[in-house]
Design a protein around this motif. Structure first.
Motif, PDB file in Angstrom:
ATOM      1  N   GLY A  45       0.812  -1.221   0.000  1.00 19.43           N
ATOM      2  CA  GLY A  45       0.000   0.000   0.000  1.00 19.43           C
ATOM      3  C   GLY A  45       0.835   1.255   0.000  1.00 19.43           C
ATOM      4  N   ARG A  94       2.600   4.748  -0.603  1.00 17.88           N
ATOM      5  CA  ARG A  94       1.984   6.042  -0.950  1.00 17.88           C
ATOM      6  C   ARG A  94       2.742   6.652  -2.133  1.00 17.88           C
ATOM      7  N   GLY A 127      -3.627   3.563  -0.235  1.00 17.93           N
ATOM      8  CA  GLY A 127      -3.123   2.201  -0.175  1.00 17.93           C
ATOM      9  C   GLY A 127      -3.864   1.194  -1.033  1.00 17.93           C
TER      10      GLY A 127
END
Length: 574
Positions: free
Chosen positions: A125, A127, A135
């Motif tokens: 997930g 960024r 995510g």
């Protein structure tokens, strides 16, 4: 001592090369799209696929992803093949979604290949840029699930099998599909032995075909004539020759739907032209279709535009229907009778009964030639002059006429197209701007035919970035830019003087050179005589030609005027 047996070594290739090879096997040799950091590994692998695929796949970089989707659509439609585009994650793929939705609505087989972040990034997930920072990396896959027939995000282990599954669904449904290829998967190794088995559409069920053929023969032998309404499915399956053979049977009459014009040479005695309900240009043709005892529908689609805003009088439920994946006689449905086998059964049934059929095909009414070559140009004169040109030496080598939604498309329906011609348009989705990139795709797909694009100024402003690429094609495209000062089709429906109907006025004559087509010849026509002269010069196929056609703001083809009135009436009722 016994001889040791060593296992046969497994031949591997990369995911990207495997995918490229499959596309070439399906007849797709051009790949549209844009690069982005998440698809660079994929592009390098796909473009490195070599002669083991029967030849390389060629990159066709576009100005934006929407244009790439439109170009892939035009390529697939005119080439009777499949189209392909590559975009990057998020920002790239979402720019293409309108083009993919149009292909879904109109049954055009395209594979949309999106380069995704790595599997590790997806699992964690991370960024990353181009994400929604939540995510969840599958937002856009779920979006495309609404406008594609199959989807997959590839993993290394089963990537080849998943590619084949998704592409086979595309072949079976004639609709677009989606493949997400994570950054690290593009170079992952897969077993190349699967490539020895070509992909194919699913076959018909022989028992279902036999049952349908028997019932069809029993139904047809009670008829004294056969009226056919042919739709875009004929193009999608490349069955134009089958329809042409059907037309050679005495007493068979064939009309085409909007979006499938020129399925049959419109100068053929069996041709009824284009059917559009009460708006059909020749009312005698309308009567033949609507009053047919039993109508045979081949690859048809049913919508407001294909029926003249539901002004048809035939009853689809009572018809004989040959669809992409089934056949039907009235209420009796025969699943798994594919269109090509349904058409073959119809040919067999009619051939034995030809002696009983009678022919009463009405002759087509030609467009009236302009009487004053110095008068201001209007749509009536425009299409008459274009008809003369297509009928002459300029159209002898074969023409792909591409007509934009609105004034151009509904003017083109008034033409009688000769053999080796095709009309490319988007009557169901009707997304303005579609045809300019689609013409580029069509030019690549059919090098043997000259592309002739007719597009309005409002539509062209959406996708004009590809004008240079189109005009640079070796089959010498001709572009007729209809300069009528805004959105004429919308003016005909409602509020003609509203500010939202206006567009910026561009220097159209300067645009081809500005966008890279410096060798293109530029012409301007404001009278029938000037248009005739410009088209005469465009008979020179050594270069491409761009013609700015100046028309009155509120002038429109006769068919569009009738259809716009129908839309306005429907809007008022709503």
């Amino acid at each position: 001592m016994a001889e040791s047996l060593e296992p046969t070594p497994v031949v591997t290739t990369t995911v990207g090369r495997y995918l490229a090879t499959r596309l070439v096997q399906l007849g797709c040799r051009h790949l549209f799209g844009l690069p982005g950091d998440f698809n660079l590994n994929l592009l390098d692998e796909m473009l490195a696929a070599g002669d083991g695929a029967g030849g390389d796949i060629v990159w066709m970089g576009s100005a934006n992803e929407l244009n790439a989707a439109y170009a892939a659509d035009g390529y697939a439609r005119v080439g009777r093949t499949v189209g392909a585009l590559v975009t990057t994650y998020g920002v790239g793929e979402l720019s293409a979604v309108n083009g993919i939705a149009g292909a879904y609505a109109e049954d055009v087989p395209i594979v949309h290949i999106a380069g995704l972040p790595s599997r590790a990034s997806i699992r964690s997930g991370a960024r990353l840029h181009h994400t929604l920072l939540d995510g969840d990396f599958l937002h856009f896959v779920r979006m495309f699930a609404e406008v594609t027939a199959a989807q997959a995000v590839l993993d290394g282990e089963d990537a080849a099998a998943e590619i084949d599954r998704v592409l086979e669904t595309m072949l079976a449904t004639s609709k677009p599909v989606y493949l997400g290829v994570p950054l690290d998967v593009a170079r992952a190794g897969v077993d190349a032995s699967r490539l020895a088995t070509p992909l194919a559409r699913p076959a018909s069920d022989p028992d279902a075909v036999a049952a349908f053929a028997e019932a069809l023969r029993a139904r047809v032998e009670r008829m004294d004539r056969l009226t056919v309404l042919a739709g875009p499915g004929v193009h999608r399956r490349g069955l134009e020759e089958g329809v042409a053979r059907l037309a050679e049977t005495a007493g068979v009459r064939i009309a085409s739907q909007v979006g499938s014009k020129a399925i049959l040479d419109e100068t053929h005695p069996a041709s009824l032209g284009t059917y559009l309900g009460r708006n059909t240009l020749d009312p005698r043709s309308q009567a033949v279709v609507d009053d047919a005892g039993v109508l045979v529908m081949i690859g048809t689609v049913f919508s407001d535009f294909t029926t003249g805003f539901f002004s048809h009088r035939y009853e689809p439920a009572h018809a004989i229907e040959l669809a992409l994946d089934h056949a039907r006689i009235g209420p009796a449905v025969y699943p798994a009778v594919r269109l090509q086998d349904g058409l073959a059964a119809l040919q067999d049934a009619v051939a034995d009964l030809a002696f009983a059929l009678t022919a009463d095909v009405p002759p087509a009414e030609p467009l009236e030639t302009p009487r004053d070559d110095s008068a201001p140009l209007d749509h009536a004169a425009l299409w008459a002059v274009l008809q003369e040109w297509i009928d002459g030496p300029a159209g002898a080598g074969g023409t792909t006429l591409i007509a934009e939604a609105g004034t151009a498309f509904y003017g083109a329906l008034d033409l009688t197209l000769p053999a080796r011609s095709d009309l490319l348009g988007q009557p169901v989705w009707s997304s303005i701007g579609y045809t300019l990139p689609a013409a580029w795709g069509a030019a690549l797909a059919r090098r043997d035919r000259r592309p002739v694009l007719v597009i309005g100024d409002g539509s062209a402003q959406l996708t004009v970035q590809e004008l240079g690429r189109l005009l640079d094609q070796p089959n010498a495209p001709v572009v007729l830019l209809l300069d009528n000062d805004g959105y004429t089709v919308e003016r005909k429906i409602q509020s003609p003087d509203a500010v939202y109907q206006d567009i910026p006025r561009w220097d159209w004559n300067a645009l081809p050179a500005a966008l890279g087509a410096r060798a293109a010849r530029v012409h301007e026509a404001a009278t029938p005589g000037e248009l005739r002269g410009a088209l005469a010069e465009a008979g020179d196929r050594s270069t491409s030609h761009f013609v700015r056609v100046r028309l009155g703001r509120d002038d429109a083809p006769r068919l569009l005027v009738a259809l716009a009135a129908g839309i306005a009436e429907a809007n008022a009722r709503a």
